[in-house]
Design an enzyme around this catalytic site. Structure first.
Site, PDB file in Angstrom:
ATOM      1  N   GLY A  14       0.784  -1.220   0.000  1.00 50.97           N
ATOM      2  CA  GLY A  14       0.000   0.000   0.000  1.00 50.97           C
ATOM      3  C   GLY A  14       0.815   1.268   0.000  1.00 50.97           C
ATOM      4  O   GLY A  14       0.282   2.340   0.301  1.00 50.97           O
ATOM      5  N   LYS A  34       6.210   6.078  -4.529  1.00 47.06           N
ATOM      6  CA  LYS A  34       6.278   5.013  -3.529  1.00 47.06           C
ATOM      7  C   LYS A  34       6.813   5.604  -2.231  1.00 47.06           C
ATOM      8  O   LYS A  34       7.920   6.146  -2.188  1.00 47.06           O
ATOM      9  CB  LYS A  34       7.189   3.885  -4.004  1.00 47.06           C
ATOM     10  CG  LYS A  34       7.217   2.701  -3.035  1.00 47.06           C
ATOM     11  CD  LYS A  34       7.979   1.528  -3.609  1.00 47.06           C
ATOM     12  CE  LYS A  34       7.952   0.337  -2.654  1.00 47.06           C
ATOM     13  NZ  LYS A  34       8.670  -0.822  -3.203  1.00 47.06           N
ATOM     14  N   ASP A  46       1.165   3.321   7.547  1.00 48.97           N
ATOM     15  CA  ASP A  46       1.467   4.734   7.310  1.00 48.97           C
ATOM     16  C   ASP A  46       1.798   5.042   5.855  1.00 48.97           C
ATOM     17  O   ASP A  46       1.890   6.204   5.459  1.00 48.97           O
ATOM     18  CB  ASP A  46       2.591   5.216   8.227  1.00 48.97           C
ATOM     19  CG  ASP A  46       3.901   4.443   8.030  1.00 48.97           C
ATOM     20  OD1 ASP A  46       4.089   3.841   6.953  1.00 48.97           O
ATOM     21  OD2 ASP A  46       4.732   4.443   8.964  1.00 48.97           O
ATOM     22  N   GLY A  47       2.019   4.007   5.032  1.00 49.07           N
ATOM     23  CA  GLY A  47       2.282   4.238   3.620  1.00 49.07           C
ATOM     24  C   GLY A  47       3.629   4.852   3.309  1.00 49.07           C
ATOM     25  O   GLY A  47       3.879   5.294   2.185  1.00 49.07           O
ATOM     26  N   ARG A 112       8.915   5.769  -9.413  1.00 47.82           N
ATOM     27  CA  ARG A 112       9.296   4.661 -10.284  1.00 47.82           C
ATOM     28  C   ARG A 112       8.436   4.668 -11.549  1.00 47.82           C
ATOM     29  O   ARG A 112       7.304   5.168 -11.557  1.00 47.82           O
ATOM     30  CB  ARG A 112       9.210   3.331  -9.554  1.00 47.82           C
ATOM     31  CG  ARG A 112       7.842   2.904  -9.086  1.00 47.82           C
ATOM     32  CD  ARG A 112       7.949   1.595  -8.311  1.00 47.82           C
ATOM     33  NE  ARG A 112       6.645   1.099  -7.898  1.00 47.82           N
ATOM     34  CZ  ARG A 112       6.466  -0.001  -7.168  1.00 47.82           C
ATOM     35  NH1 ARG A 112       7.519  -0.698  -6.769  1.00 47.82           N
ATOM     36  NH2 ARG A 112       5.264  -0.399  -6.832  1.00 47.82           N
ATOM     37  N   ARG A 119      -0.514  -6.098 -12.639  1.00 43.93           N
ATOM     38  CA  ARG A 119       0.025  -7.337 -12.096  1.00 43.93           C
ATOM     39  C   ARG A 119      -0.888  -8.507 -12.434  1.00 43.93           C
ATOM     40  O   ARG A 119      -2.077  -8.317 -12.714  1.00 43.93           O
ATOM     41  CB  ARG A 119       0.153  -7.236 -10.569  1.00 43.93           C
ATOM     42  CG  ARG A 119       1.103  -6.122 -10.118  1.00 43.93           C
ATOM     43  CD  ARG A 119       0.355  -5.081  -9.318  1.00 43.93           C
ATOM     44  NE  ARG A 119       1.191  -3.931  -8.958  1.00 43.93           N
ATOM     45  CZ  ARG A 119       2.072  -3.923  -7.983  1.00 43.93           C
ATOM     46  NH1 ARG A 119       2.247  -5.008  -7.261  1.00 43.93           N
ATOM     47  NH2 ARG A 119       2.778  -2.847  -7.725  1.00 43.93           N
ATOM     48  N   ASP A 204       0.556 -10.995  -6.921  1.00 44.56           N
ATOM     49  CA  ASP A 204       0.516  -9.546  -6.711  1.00 44.56           C
ATOM     50  C   ASP A 204       1.866  -8.898  -7.003  1.00 44.56           C
ATOM     51  O   ASP A 204       1.936  -7.677  -7.208  1.00 44.56           O
ATOM     52  CB  ASP A 204       0.106  -9.212  -5.274  1.00 44.56           C
ATOM     53  CG  ASP A 204      -1.389  -9.378  -5.055  1.00 44.56           C
ATOM     54  OD1 ASP A 204      -2.139  -9.247  -6.041  1.00 44.56           O
ATOM     55  OD2 ASP A 204      -1.806  -9.650  -3.920  1.00 44.56           O
ATOM     56  N   ASN A 205       2.923  -9.673  -6.994  1.00 48.16           N
ATOM     57  CA  ASN A 205       4.264  -9.147  -7.257  1.00 48.16           C
ATOM     58  C   ASN A 205       4.805  -9.621  -8.604  1.00 48.16           C
ATOM     59  O   ASN A 205       6.014  -9.582  -8.835  1.00 48.16           O
ATOM     60  CB  ASN A 205       5.222  -9.568  -6.140  1.00 48.16           C
ATOM     61  CG  ASN A 205       4.865  -8.926  -4.814  1.00 48.16           C
ATOM     62  OD1 ASN A 205       4.376  -7.801  -4.780  1.00 48.16           O
ATOM     63  ND2 ASN A 205       5.095  -9.631  -3.719  1.00 48.16           N
TER      64      ASN A 205
END
Length: 356
Positions: A14, A34, A46-47, A112, A119, A204-205
Site C-alpha cells: 500500500g 512510492k 502509514d504508507g 518509479r 500485475r 501480486d508481485n
C-alpha cells in the site's frame, strides 16, 4: 507529449500510488510515487518508505537494467530532512532471525516508472469476478465486460508491438498468454543467471508485462544455496531455485483468469490450456539455454551440471564469483595438484576441470 492523471493501483504494502502517465517519444509510461504516505490501499499502515530500502531498490533496479534484465526503474529519490518513522530492525550484535528492536529512520519517496504496473493479481481479481458473474452495481459494467476491458488494456499497454489490434478479442487473448509465457520464462531464467531472488513472488508481485516489478523482500545469492531465501517469512516455495515453479503457479492463475473470455470458443480454450500445460517445458528449455551459456558450453549437459551444483554446495562457493572465474580458465588445462585429500572428490573435480 500528453499526460493523464491516474488514480489506480497500489503495491502490495500500500505504499505506491500511480499519479501520472506520459507519452515520451511515442512511448507511454506510467509513474508511481512510492512512500508518499497513506493511500487507499495501505490497510491502516502509514504508507511511508524509509531511505535504507528506497536506496537499495533504486540501486537494484539500475543493476538489473545494466545486466539486461527487464525491470521497472526509478526516476528520482527524495529523503525528508525532518520526518522519521519507527521501523523494526536488529539491535547491535543481534543473532535473531527476525528484527528484535524498533528504530527511527528517515522517510523517502521514490518515483518509479514502467509501461504499466498491471500485475497478474489484478487480472486474477477480475477473472474471479467474471467466473462468479459478479456485478458491482446495476448501472456499472458487468464483471465479464470489466475483465475484457482490463485484458485489452494490458495488451494495449504491454503487448501492442506483438499483438495485432485488428484481431478478435479471443485471438488476442490466446496470443497474450503465449507472449506472456515467453517473457515470464525468459525473465526468471535471467533472474537465476544474475543470482537474483524475488523473495515473495506471488501473483501480486508478478508484473503482467513480464518484467521485474517488486523490490520488497529481494536479495542476490552469494554463497551458493538452491534454497536461498532473502526474506525470513518467504519459505522455500519462493527460494532461489524454486522461482521457476513459483512462476508456473503465477502463469496458471493468469490463464485461469483469461478463461472466461474464451468460454464460447472451444478451440481457443484448448489452445490456452495447451499453452498453460507447456509452461514447464518452455521454462526448462530457457534454464538449460541460460546455464549452457553461463558455462560456456555449446549445449547443456545435465550430468555435468548436477555434479557442478553438488560441488558448489559442498564447497560453499560464491555463486557470482565462481561463474566469473570460469572465464579465466585457459584452453589448455594441464594436470595439477588438487587441494582436497578425498580421492572421490579429486576425480569429480578433475572431470569438471577437463570439461571447462
Amino acid at each position: 507529449m500528453g499526460f493523464l492523471i491516474s488514480l489506480n493501483d497500489g503495491d502490495v504494502t500500500g505504499r505506491a500510488v500511480s499519479v501520472l502517465e506520459g507519452v515520451f517519444n511515442d512511448r507511454r509510461w506510467e509513474m508511481q510515487l512510492k512512500g508518499g504516505g497513506r493511500t487507499p490501499y495501505c490497510r491502516g499502515a502509514d504508507g511511508r518508505a524509509v531511505l535504507r530500502s528506497s536506496v537499495r531498490e533504486f540501486l537494484a533496479q539500475e543493476h538489473m537494467h545494466a545486466l539486461g534484465v527487464p525491470t521497472s526503474r526509478s526516476l528520482s529519490l527524495y529523503v525528508s530532512k525532518t520526518e522519521q518513522v519507527q521501523r523494526p530492525w536488529y539491535s547491535e550484535g543481534s543473532q535473531s532471525v527476525d528484527p528484535d528492536t524498533m528504530g527511527s529512520e528517515p522517510v523517502a519517496i521514490s518515483t518509479r516508472v514502467a509501461p504499466s504496473f498491471l500485475r497478474v493479481g489484478q487480472i486474477e481479481l477480475f477473472g474471479r469476478r467474471a467466473r462468479k458473474h459478479e456485478h458491482p452495481a446495476v448501472d456499472q459494467p458487468g464483471a465479464m465486460e470489466e475483465l475484457e476491458k482490463i485484458v485489452l488494456h494490458l495488451i494495449d499497454r504491454e503487448y501492442a508491438d506483438v499483438i495485432d489490434r485488428t484481431l478478435s478479442t479471443k485471438k488476442k487473448v490466446v496470443l497474450l498468454a503465449q507472449e506472456f509465457r515467453s517473457r515470464l520464462t525468459s525473465l526468471v531464467a535471467n533472474w537465476i543467471r544474475v543470482g537474483y531472488c524475488q523473495g515473495n513472488f506471488n501473483s501480486d508481485n508478478c508484473a503482467a508485462g513480464g518484467f521485474t516489478l517488486d523490490y520488497g523482500p529481494f536479495g542476490f545469492c552469494e554463497v551458493f544455496d538452491p534454497n536461498y531465501q532473502p526474506w525470513t517469512g518467504g519459505g522455500e516455495h519462493f527460494a532461489f531455485f524454486n522461482q521457476p515453479s513459483a512462476a508456473e503457479r503465477n502463469f496458471t492463475m493468469f490463464c485461469t483468469a483469461l478463461q472466461p473470455l474464451l468460454e464460447s470458443d472451444a478451440t481457443a480454450l484448448q489452445q490456452l490450456d495447451e499453452i498453460r500445460k507447456d509452461f514447464a517445458n518452455v521454462m526448462h528449455a530457457e534454464m538449460q539455454k541460460m546455464f549452457a551459456a553461463k558455462l560456456g558450453l555449446a549445449s547443456f549437459d545435465g550430468t555435468l551440471f548436477t555434479d557442478l551444483a553438488t560441488l558448489m554446495m559442498q564447497t560453499s562457493v560464491d555463486y557470482t564469483i565462481f561463474f566469473r572465474e570460469l572465464s579465466t580458465i585457459p584452453d589448455d588445462i594441464k594436470p595439477g595438484t588438487l587441494s582436497t585429500t578425498n580421492a572421490a572428490d579429486d576425480m569429480q573435480r578433475a572431470r569438471l576441470r577437463r570439461q571447462f
